[in-house]
Design a protein around this motif. Structure first.
Motif, PDB file in Angstrom:
ATOM      1  N   LEU A   1       1.211  22.620   6.245  1.00  0.00           N
ATOM      2  CA  LEU A   1       1.256  21.676   5.124  1.00  0.00           C
ATOM      3  C   LEU A   1       1.706  20.293   5.590  1.00  0.00           C
ATOM      4  O   LEU A   1       1.175  19.268   5.133  1.00  0.00           O
ATOM      5  N   LYS A   2       2.647  20.271   6.517  1.00  0.00           N
ATOM      6  CA  LYS A   2       3.101  18.987   7.057  1.00  0.00           C
ATOM      7  C   LYS A   2       1.965  18.285   7.806  1.00  0.00           C
ATOM      8  O   LYS A   2       1.763  17.078   7.660  1.00  0.00           O
ATOM      9  N   ARG A   3       1.197  19.041   8.607  1.00  0.00           N
ATOM     10  CA  ARG A   3       0.053  18.440   9.312  1.00  0.00           C
ATOM     11  C   ARG A   3      -0.966  17.864   8.329  1.00  0.00           C
ATOM     12  O   ARG A   3      -1.534  16.796   8.556  1.00  0.00           O
ATOM     13  N   ALA A   4      -1.186  18.548   7.229  1.00  0.00           N
ATOM     14  CA  ALA A   4      -2.128  18.045   6.217  1.00  0.00           C
ATOM     15  C   ALA A   4      -1.625  16.736   5.622  1.00  0.00           C
ATOM     16  O   ALA A   4      -2.400  15.781   5.450  1.00  0.00           O
ATOM     17  N   CYS A   5      -0.344  16.664   5.324  1.00  0.00           N
ATOM     18  CA  CYS A   5       0.231  15.431   4.773  1.00  0.00           C
ATOM     19  C   CYS A   5       0.163  14.287   5.787  1.00  0.00           C
ATOM     20  O   CYS A   5      -0.175  13.153   5.424  1.00  0.00           O
ATOM     21  N   ILE A   6       0.466  14.575   7.030  1.00  0.00           N
ATOM     22  CA  ILE A   6       0.420  13.542   8.075  1.00  0.00           C
ATOM     23  C   ILE A   6      -1.000  13.039   8.255  1.00  0.00           C
ATOM     24  O   ILE A   6      -1.233  11.834   8.387  1.00  0.00           O
TER      25      ILE A   6
ATOM     26  N   ASP B   1     -11.006   9.852   0.923  1.00  0.00           N
ATOM     27  CA  ASP B   1     -11.019  10.190   2.354  1.00  0.00           C
ATOM     28  C   ASP B   1      -9.765  10.979   2.725  1.00  0.00           C
ATOM     29  O   ASP B   1      -9.829  11.968   3.456  1.00  0.00           O
ATOM     30  N   ALA B   2      -8.620  10.527   2.217  1.00  0.00           N
ATOM     31  CA  ALA B   2      -7.349  11.176   2.539  1.00  0.00           C
ATOM     32  C   ALA B   2      -7.267  12.575   1.943  1.00  0.00           C
ATOM     33  O   ALA B   2      -6.807  13.514   2.595  1.00  0.00           O
ATOM     34  N   VAL B   3      -7.731  12.723   0.712  1.00  0.00           N
ATOM     35  CA  VAL B   3      -7.717  14.043   0.068  1.00  0.00           C
ATOM     36  C   VAL B   3      -8.600  15.018   0.846  1.00  0.00           C
ATOM     37  O   VAL B   3      -8.187  16.132   1.163  1.00  0.00           O
ATOM     38  N   GLU B   4      -9.810  14.586   1.166  1.00  0.00           N
ATOM     39  CA  GLU B   4     -10.712  15.462   1.921  1.00  0.00           C
ATOM     40  C   GLU B   4     -10.103  15.837   3.270  1.00  0.00           C
ATOM     41  O   GLU B   4     -10.142  17.006   3.679  1.00  0.00           O
ATOM     42  N   ALA B   5      -9.528  14.875   3.966  1.00  0.00           N
ATOM     43  CA  ALA B   5      -8.944  15.146   5.292  1.00  0.00           C
ATOM     44  C   ALA B   5      -7.781  16.126   5.202  1.00  0.00           C
ATOM     45  O   ALA B   5      -7.672  17.041   6.036  1.00  0.00           O
ATOM     46  N   ALA B   6      -6.917  15.958   4.201  1.00  0.00           N
ATOM     47  CA  ALA B   6      -5.783  16.874   4.049  1.00  0.00           C
ATOM     48  C   ALA B   6      -6.270  18.290   3.762  1.00  0.00           C
ATOM     49  O   ALA B   6      -5.779  19.261   4.344  1.00  0.00           O
ATOM     50  N   ILE B   7      -7.259  18.406   2.904  1.00  0.00           N
ATOM     51  CA  ILE B   7      -7.769  19.732   2.557  1.00  0.00           C
ATOM     52  C   ILE B   7      -8.507  20.357   3.732  1.00  0.00           C
ATOM     53  O   ILE B   7      -8.366  21.553   4.001  1.00  0.00           O
TER      54      ILE B   7
ATOM     55  N   ARG C   1       0.866  -1.193   0.000  1.00  0.00           N
ATOM     56  CA  ARG C   1       0.000   0.000   0.000  1.00  0.00           C
ATOM     57  C   ARG C   1       0.896   1.235   0.000  1.00  0.00           C
ATOM     58  O   ARG C   1       1.095   1.885   1.013  1.00  0.00           O
ATOM     59  N   ARG C   2       1.424   1.555  -1.148  1.00  0.00           N
ATOM     60  CA  ARG C   2       2.332   2.696  -1.273  1.00  0.00           C
ATOM     61  C   ARG C   2       1.562   3.900  -1.786  1.00  0.00           C
ATOM     62  O   ARG C   2       0.630   3.770  -2.572  1.00  0.00           O
ATOM     63  N   PHE C   3       1.971   5.064  -1.351  1.00  0.00           N
ATOM     64  CA  PHE C   3       1.280   6.282  -1.754  1.00  0.00           C
ATOM     65  C   PHE C   3       2.215   7.471  -1.631  1.00  0.00           C
ATOM     66  O   PHE C   3       3.250   7.399  -0.979  1.00  0.00           O
ATOM     67  N   ALA C   4       1.850   8.536  -2.290  1.00  0.00           N
ATOM     68  CA  ALA C   4       2.543   9.819  -2.172  1.00  0.00           C
ATOM     69  C   ALA C   4       1.486  10.876  -1.894  1.00  0.00           C
ATOM     70  O   ALA C   4       0.368  10.793  -2.412  1.00  0.00           O
ATOM     71  N   ILE C   5       1.829  11.854  -1.111  1.00  0.00           N
ATOM     72  CA  ILE C   5       0.918  12.947  -0.781  1.00  0.00           C
ATOM     73  C   ILE C   5       1.623  14.248  -1.122  1.00  0.00           C
ATOM     74  O   ILE C   5       2.744  14.495  -0.691  1.00  0.00           O
ATOM     75  N   ILE C   6       0.940  15.059  -1.916  1.00  0.00           N
ATOM     76  CA  ILE C   6       1.491  16.345  -2.331  1.00  0.00           C
ATOM     77  C   ILE C   6       0.416  17.394  -2.078  1.00  0.00           C
ATOM     78  O   ILE C   6      -0.727  17.235  -2.511  1.00  0.00           O
ATOM     79  N   VAL C   7       0.761  18.445  -1.363  1.00  0.00           N
ATOM     80  CA  VAL C   7      -0.182  19.532  -1.077  1.00  0.00           C
ATOM     81  C   VAL C   7       0.488  20.862  -1.413  1.00  0.00           C
ATOM     82  O   VAL C   7       1.710  20.945  -1.513  1.00  0.00           O
TER      83      VAL C   7
END
Length: 135
Positions: free
Chosen positions: A30-35, A50-56, A5-11
Protein backbone atom coordinates in the motif's frame (compact mmCIF):
# COMPACT_ATOMS: atom_id res chain seq x y z
CA UNK A 1 8.26 21.63 -3.18
CA UNK A 2 5.37 23.48 -4.81
CA UNK A 3 2.83 23.99 -2.03
CA UNK A 4 0.16 25.13 -4.48
CA UNK A 5 -0.13 21.55 -5.76
CA UNK A 6 -1.41 19.83 -2.64
CA UNK A 7 -2.94 16.39 -2.65
CA UNK A 8 -3.85 13.43 -0.49
CA UNK A 9 -3.64 9.78 -1.49
CA UNK A 10 -5.76 7.13 0.18
CA UNK A 11 -5.70 3.46 -0.83
CA UNK A 12 -7.05 0.22 0.59
CA UNK A 13 -5.94 -3.33 0.00
CA UNK A 14 -9.10 -4.92 -1.34
CA UNK A 15 -12.04 -6.75 0.15
CA UNK A 16 -11.71 -9.38 2.84
CA UNK A 17 -9.24 -9.98 5.62
CA UNK A 18 -5.48 -10.20 5.32
CA UNK A 19 -3.81 -12.83 7.48
CA UNK A 20 -1.80 -11.43 10.38
CA UNK A 21 1.37 -12.96 8.91
CA UNK A 22 1.05 -10.82 5.78
CA UNK A 23 0.35 -7.46 7.44
CA UNK A 24 3.90 -6.19 6.89
CA UNK A 25 3.80 -7.16 3.20
CA UNK A 26 0.34 -5.58 2.76
CA UNK A 27 1.40 -2.30 4.38
CA UNK A 28 4.54 -2.16 2.22
CA UNK A 29 2.45 -2.76 -0.93
CA UNK A 30 0.00 0.00 0.00
CA UNK A 31 2.88 2.35 0.74
CA UNK A 32 4.42 1.64 -2.69
CA UNK A 33 1.08 2.44 -4.33
CA UNK A 34 0.87 5.77 -2.49
CA UNK A 35 4.47 6.66 -3.35
CA UNK A 36 3.88 5.81 -7.03
CA UNK A 37 0.83 8.10 -7.15
CA UNK A 38 2.60 10.89 -5.23
CA UNK A 39 5.58 10.76 -7.56
CA UNK A 40 3.26 11.28 -10.52
CA UNK A 41 1.32 14.09 -8.85
CA UNK A 42 4.54 15.98 -8.18
CA UNK A 43 4.99 16.09 -11.95
CA UNK A 44 2.95 19.00 -13.28
CA UNK A 45 2.10 17.11 -16.49
CA UNK A 46 0.42 14.18 -14.71
CA UNK A 47 -3.29 14.18 -13.95
CA UNK A 48 -5.14 12.84 -10.93
CA UNK A 49 -6.43 10.07 -13.22
CA UNK A 50 -2.83 9.14 -14.10
CA UNK A 51 -2.02 8.89 -10.38
CA UNK A 52 -5.11 6.81 -9.58
CA UNK A 53 -4.38 4.37 -12.40
CA UNK A 54 -0.71 4.08 -11.38
CA UNK A 55 -1.55 3.42 -7.72
CA UNK A 56 -4.08 0.76 -8.64
CA UNK A 57 -1.73 -0.87 -11.15
CA UNK A 58 0.84 -1.06 -8.37
CA UNK A 59 -1.70 -2.83 -6.14
CA UNK A 60 -2.88 -5.12 -8.95
CA UNK A 61 0.70 -6.36 -9.32
CA UNK A 62 0.85 -7.46 -5.66
CA UNK A 63 0.19 -11.06 -4.72
CA UNK A 64 -0.79 -10.08 -1.17
CA UNK A 65 -3.73 -7.88 -2.22
CA UNK A 66 -7.15 -8.92 -3.52
CA UNK A 67 -6.76 -7.16 -6.86
CA UNK A 68 -5.32 -8.23 -10.21
CA UNK A 69 -2.53 -10.75 -9.60
CA UNK A 70 -3.59 -11.41 -6.00
CA UNK A 71 -7.31 -11.79 -6.71
CA UNK A 72 -9.36 -14.45 -5.02
CA UNK A 73 -10.36 -17.26 -7.35
CA UNK A 74 -13.88 -18.00 -8.54
CA UNK A 75 -15.56 -21.29 -7.69
CA UNK A 76 -14.19 -22.52 -11.04
CA UNK A 77 -10.63 -21.66 -9.97
CA UNK A 78 -10.31 -18.68 -12.34
CA UNK A 79 -9.36 -15.10 -11.67
CA UNK A 80 -12.11 -12.66 -12.62
CA UNK A 81 -11.54 -8.99 -12.03
CA UNK A 82 -13.63 -5.83 -11.94
CA UNK A 83 -12.22 -2.34 -12.22
CA UNK A 84 -13.76 1.12 -12.47
CA UNK A 85 -12.55 4.69 -12.81
CA UNK A 86 -14.45 7.94 -12.60
CA UNK A 87 -13.23 11.47 -13.02
CA UNK A 88 -14.69 14.69 -11.71
CA UNK A 89 -16.42 15.72 -14.92
CA UNK A 90 -18.66 12.65 -14.80
CA UNK A 91 -16.76 10.43 -17.22
CA UNK A 92 -16.40 6.83 -16.10
CA UNK A 93 -15.40 3.46 -17.40
CA UNK A 94 -15.40 -0.04 -16.00
CA UNK A 95 -14.86 -3.68 -16.75
CA UNK A 96 -16.50 -6.58 -14.97
CA UNK A 97 -15.78 -10.27 -14.44
CA UNK A 98 -12.92 -10.33 -16.94
CA UNK A 99 -10.03 -12.80 -17.01
CA UNK A 100 -6.60 -12.69 -18.58
CA UNK A 101 -5.90 -8.98 -18.09
CA UNK A 102 -2.77 -8.15 -16.10
CA UNK A 103 -3.95 -4.69 -15.05
CA UNK A 104 -7.74 -4.43 -15.18
CA UNK A 105 -7.66 -0.76 -14.16
CA UNK A 106 -5.92 0.11 -17.42
CA UNK A 107 -8.73 -1.62 -19.34
CA UNK A 108 -11.23 0.37 -17.28
CA UNK A 109 -9.41 3.57 -18.19
CA UNK A 110 -9.51 2.60 -21.85
CA UNK A 111 -13.28 2.26 -21.57
CA UNK A 112 -13.44 5.65 -19.79
CA UNK A 113 -11.48 7.35 -22.56
CA UNK A 114 -12.96 5.48 -25.54
CA UNK A 115 -16.26 4.04 -24.37
CA UNK A 116 -18.48 6.62 -25.98
CA UNK A 117 -17.52 5.37 -29.43
CA UNK A 118 -19.37 2.59 -31.18
CA UNK A 119 -16.20 0.64 -31.90
CA UNK A 120 -16.34 -0.91 -28.42
CA UNK A 121 -19.61 -2.76 -29.09
CA UNK A 122 -17.82 -5.85 -30.49
CA UNK A 123 -15.96 -6.13 -27.16
CA UNK A 124 -19.17 -6.54 -25.22
CA UNK A 125 -19.81 -2.94 -24.19
CA UNK A 126 -22.94 -2.66 -22.10
CA UNK A 127 -24.25 0.92 -21.91
CA UNK A 128 -23.44 3.13 -20.24
CA UNK A 129 -19.72 2.19 -19.96
CA UNK A 130 -19.07 -1.40 -18.93
CA UNK A 131 -17.11 -4.08 -20.71
CA UNK A 132 -18.27 -7.37 -19.28
CA UNK A 133 -16.03 -9.82 -21.13
CA UNK A 134 -13.14 -9.58 -23.52
CA UNK A 135 -12.59 -12.42 -25.98
Amino acid sequence: MDLTRRFAIIVHGGAGNHPERSQKQVKAALKRACIRAADLLRDASATALDAVEAAIREMEDEECLNAGYGSNLTIDGKVECDAALMEGRGAFGSIGAVSGIKNPITAGRYVLENGRTTRLHPLGRVPPMLVNEIY
